[in-house]
Scaffold this motif. Structure first.
Motif, PDB file in Angstrom:
ATOM      1  N   ARG A  52      -0.748 -24.200  29.159  1.00  0.00           N
ATOM      2  CA  ARG A  52      -1.040 -25.400  28.385  1.00  0.00           C
ATOM      3  C   ARG A  52      -2.528 -25.709  28.529  1.00  0.00           C
ATOM      4  O   ARG A  52      -3.162 -25.303  29.496  1.00  0.00           O
ATOM      5  CB  ARG A  52      -0.198 -26.567  28.909  1.00  0.00           C
ATOM      6  N   ASN A 111       9.598 -35.068  23.455  1.00  0.00           N
ATOM      7  CA  ASN A 111       8.589 -34.327  22.694  1.00  0.00           C
ATOM      8  C   ASN A 111       8.061 -33.142  23.500  1.00  0.00           C
ATOM      9  O   ASN A 111       7.914 -32.034  22.976  1.00  0.00           O
ATOM     10  CB  ASN A 111       7.459 -35.273  22.284  1.00  0.00           C
ATOM     11  N   GLN A 115       8.383 -29.141  22.547  1.00  0.00           N
ATOM     12  CA  GLN A 115       7.193 -28.290  22.500  1.00  0.00           C
ATOM     13  C   GLN A 115       7.365 -27.066  23.406  1.00  0.00           C
ATOM     14  O   GLN A 115       7.001 -25.953  23.020  1.00  0.00           O
ATOM     15  CB  GLN A 115       5.955 -29.066  22.954  1.00  0.00           C
ATOM     16  N   GLN A 116       7.910 -27.282  24.598  1.00  0.00           N
ATOM     17  CA  GLN A 116       8.080 -26.177  25.537  1.00  0.00           C
ATOM     18  C   GLN A 116       9.084 -25.154  25.008  1.00  0.00           C
ATOM     19  O   GLN A 116       8.860 -23.943  25.104  1.00  0.00           O
ATOM     20  CB  GLN A 116       8.511 -26.703  26.900  1.00  0.00           C
ATOM     21  N   GLU A 118       9.794 -24.574  21.845  1.00  0.00           N
ATOM     22  CA  GLU A 118       9.150 -23.873  20.728  1.00  0.00           C
ATOM     23  C   GLU A 118       8.219 -22.787  21.243  1.00  0.00           C
ATOM     24  O   GLU A 118       8.183 -21.684  20.705  1.00  0.00           O
ATOM     25  CB  GLU A 118       8.374 -24.867  19.859  1.00  0.00           C
ATOM     26  N   ARG A 119       7.477 -23.092  22.299  1.00  0.00           N
ATOM     27  CA  ARG A 119       6.555 -22.101  22.872  1.00  0.00           C
ATOM     28  C   ARG A 119       7.321 -20.911  23.451  1.00  0.00           C
ATOM     29  O   ARG A 119       6.941 -19.762  23.241  1.00  0.00           O
ATOM     30  CB  ARG A 119       5.690 -22.750  23.947  1.00  0.00           C
ATOM     31  N   ARG A 138      -0.701 -25.767  14.403  1.00  0.00           N
ATOM     32  CA  ARG A 138      -0.279 -26.890  15.233  1.00  0.00           C
ATOM     33  C   ARG A 138      -1.458 -27.576  15.916  1.00  0.00           C
ATOM     34  O   ARG A 138      -1.480 -28.795  16.055  1.00  0.00           O
ATOM     35  CB  ARG A 138       0.732 -26.400  16.271  1.00  0.00           C
TER      36      ARG A 138
END
Length: 168
Positions: A52, A111, A115-116, A118-119, A138
């Motif tokens: 990140r 959220n 996000q995690q 999706e990654r 993004r």
């Protein structure tokens, strides 16, 4: 988010390559970046794996440690000189005592979880080109704030591959 930023009564500055948090330490603070940029990474043997980034107007934290009070494997390091507002765990806990604030916190955590996921799916399923395009769409600011070598590591590709993708 403004309410959480307003809790801070302390600012710190970390210089380029300086660590905000090291492997094995406990993180009891949430940080809001006023200027600069950081990377969050884990050590895999002798290799570093960026997971990140944070830059102006982002929050960063070693979330696992912040939530559990246990040591984390995450490291947070300044990519360039970075000014951060510090919000302590106690300040957050006091803030969350109000029900409306708790709902905001839950939304923030939801959220982050999305996000995690999706990654993780991105890394497992998509080609380097698809990963690059997804991150570009993004987070276009990422490419202005973070050096290519760190972005390539984050995308799990060589810097040369990232360079070719950016040119095409």
């Amino acid at each position: 988010m403004k309410e959480i930023i307003a809790l801070s009564d302390k600012k710190i500055t970390i210089n380029r390559n300086e660590f905000l948090k090291i492997n094995g330490s406990i993180d009891t603070n949430l940080y809001y970046i006023e200027s600069g940029s950081v990377r969050i990474f884990v050590l895999d043997g002798t290799d570093e794996q960026n997971i990140r980034f944070g830059y102006k107007e982002n929050f960063v934290v070693s979330l696992d440690s912040f939530l559990t009070g246990q040591p984390s494997n995450l490291c947070i390091q300044a990519i360039k000189k970075t000014v951060l507002k510090v919000v302590t765990k106690k300040q957050i806990d006091d803030f969350l005592a109000l029900k409306n604030n708790l709902m905001l916190w839950i939304k923030i955590l939801e959220n982050l979880a999305v996000q995690q996921l999706e990654r993780e799916i991105d890394l497992l399923k998509n080609s380097p080109k698809e990963r690059y395009e997804r991150v570009l769409k993004r987070s276009p600011q990422l490419f202005q704030e973070i050096p290519n070598r760190h972005i390539a590591n984050y995308l799990r590709m060589s810097p040369e591959t990232l360079s070719r993708l950016k040119k095409s």
